[in-house]
Design a protein around this motif. Structure first.
Motif, PDB file in Angstrom:
ATOM      1  N   ARG A  32       0.783  -1.175   0.144  1.00  0.00           N
ATOM      2  CA  ARG A  32      -0.102   0.012   0.085  1.00  0.00           C
ATOM      3  C   ARG A  32       0.929   1.470  -0.111  1.00  0.00           C
ATOM      4  O   ARG A  32       0.634   2.300  -0.889  1.00  0.00           O
ATOM      5  CB  ARG A  32      -0.908  -0.045   1.301  1.00  0.00           C
ATOM      6  N   ILE A  33       2.029   1.023   0.637  1.00  0.00           N
ATOM      7  CA  ILE A  33       2.849   2.495   0.781  1.00  0.00           C
ATOM      8  C   ILE A  33       3.410   2.542  -0.444  1.00  0.00           C
ATOM      9  O   ILE A  33       3.654   3.795  -1.163  1.00  0.00           O
ATOM     10  CB  ILE A  33       3.998   2.375   1.968  1.00  0.00           C
ATOM     11  N   GLU A  34       3.990   1.581  -1.213  1.00  0.00           N
ATOM     12  CA  GLU A  34       4.485   1.579  -2.651  1.00  0.00           C
ATOM     13  C   GLU A  34       3.531   2.257  -3.512  1.00  0.00           C
ATOM     14  O   GLU A  34       4.041   2.988  -4.341  1.00  0.00           O
ATOM     15  CB  GLU A  34       5.000   0.240  -2.922  1.00  0.00           C
ATOM     16  N   SER A  35       2.284   1.831  -3.455  1.00  0.00           N
ATOM     17  CA  SER A  35       1.258   2.260  -4.479  1.00  0.00           C
ATOM     18  C   SER A  35       1.179   3.849  -4.103  1.00  0.00           C
ATOM     19  O   SER A  35       1.094   4.455  -5.237  1.00  0.00           O
ATOM     20  CB  SER A  35      -0.215   1.547  -4.216  1.00  0.00           C
ATOM     21  N   LYS A  36       1.027   4.205  -2.982  1.00  0.00           N
ATOM     22  CA  LYS A  36       0.931   5.769  -2.868  1.00  0.00           C
ATOM     23  C   LYS A  36       2.236   6.283  -3.284  1.00  0.00           C
ATOM     24  O   LYS A  36       1.825   7.391  -3.713  1.00  0.00           O
ATOM     25  CB  LYS A  36       0.697   5.771  -1.199  1.00  0.00           C
ATOM     26  N   LEU A  37       3.132   5.616  -3.031  1.00  0.00           N
ATOM     27  CA  LEU A  37       4.458   6.444  -3.304  1.00  0.00           C
ATOM     28  C   LEU A  37       4.502   6.589  -5.118  1.00  0.00           C
ATOM     29  O   LEU A  37       4.922   7.652  -5.537  1.00  0.00           O
ATOM     30  CB  LEU A  37       5.835   5.848  -3.014  1.00  0.00           C
ATOM     31  N   ASP A  38       3.969   5.495  -5.749  1.00  0.00           N
ATOM     32  CA  ASP A  38       3.922   5.429  -7.127  1.00  0.00           C
ATOM     33  C   ASP A  38       2.897   6.711  -7.698  1.00  0.00           C
ATOM     34  O   ASP A  38       3.335   7.216  -8.685  1.00  0.00           O
ATOM     35  CB  ASP A  38       3.572   4.018  -7.520  1.00  0.00           C
TER      36      ASP A  38
END
Length: 81
Positions: free
Chosen positions: A68-74
């Protein structure tokens, strides 16, 4: 003369036997102490042991959170391009 030699041999034999018994007793006591310490370590490990299934669940939760954190950063990176 023979009586003195026999008495000396018996005394020597009893002294050696007593020494061997003493060393054996000390060794046995030390082995018992080592066994007790190993048992204590095994007990502590068993108390603090985490079952594999429980660890798998926790790791899966952490992985989901990281995704979820990676998706937000993307999404943030795509907006800034």
């Amino acid at each position: 003369m023979i009586e003195a030699i026999v008495t000396g041999a018996i005394t020597l034999f009893l002294g050696i036997g007593g020494g061997v018994i003493s060393v054996n007793s000390r060794s046995t006591m030390r082995m018992d102490l080592i066994d007790k310490r190993i048992d204590d370590i095994e007990l502590r490990l068993a108390e603090k042991y985490v079952p594999r299934q429980e660890l798998t669940v926790v790791l899966q939760k952490m992985e989901d959170h990281m995704i979820r954190i990676e998706s937000k950063l993307d999404q943030i990176a795509l907006r800034n391009n």
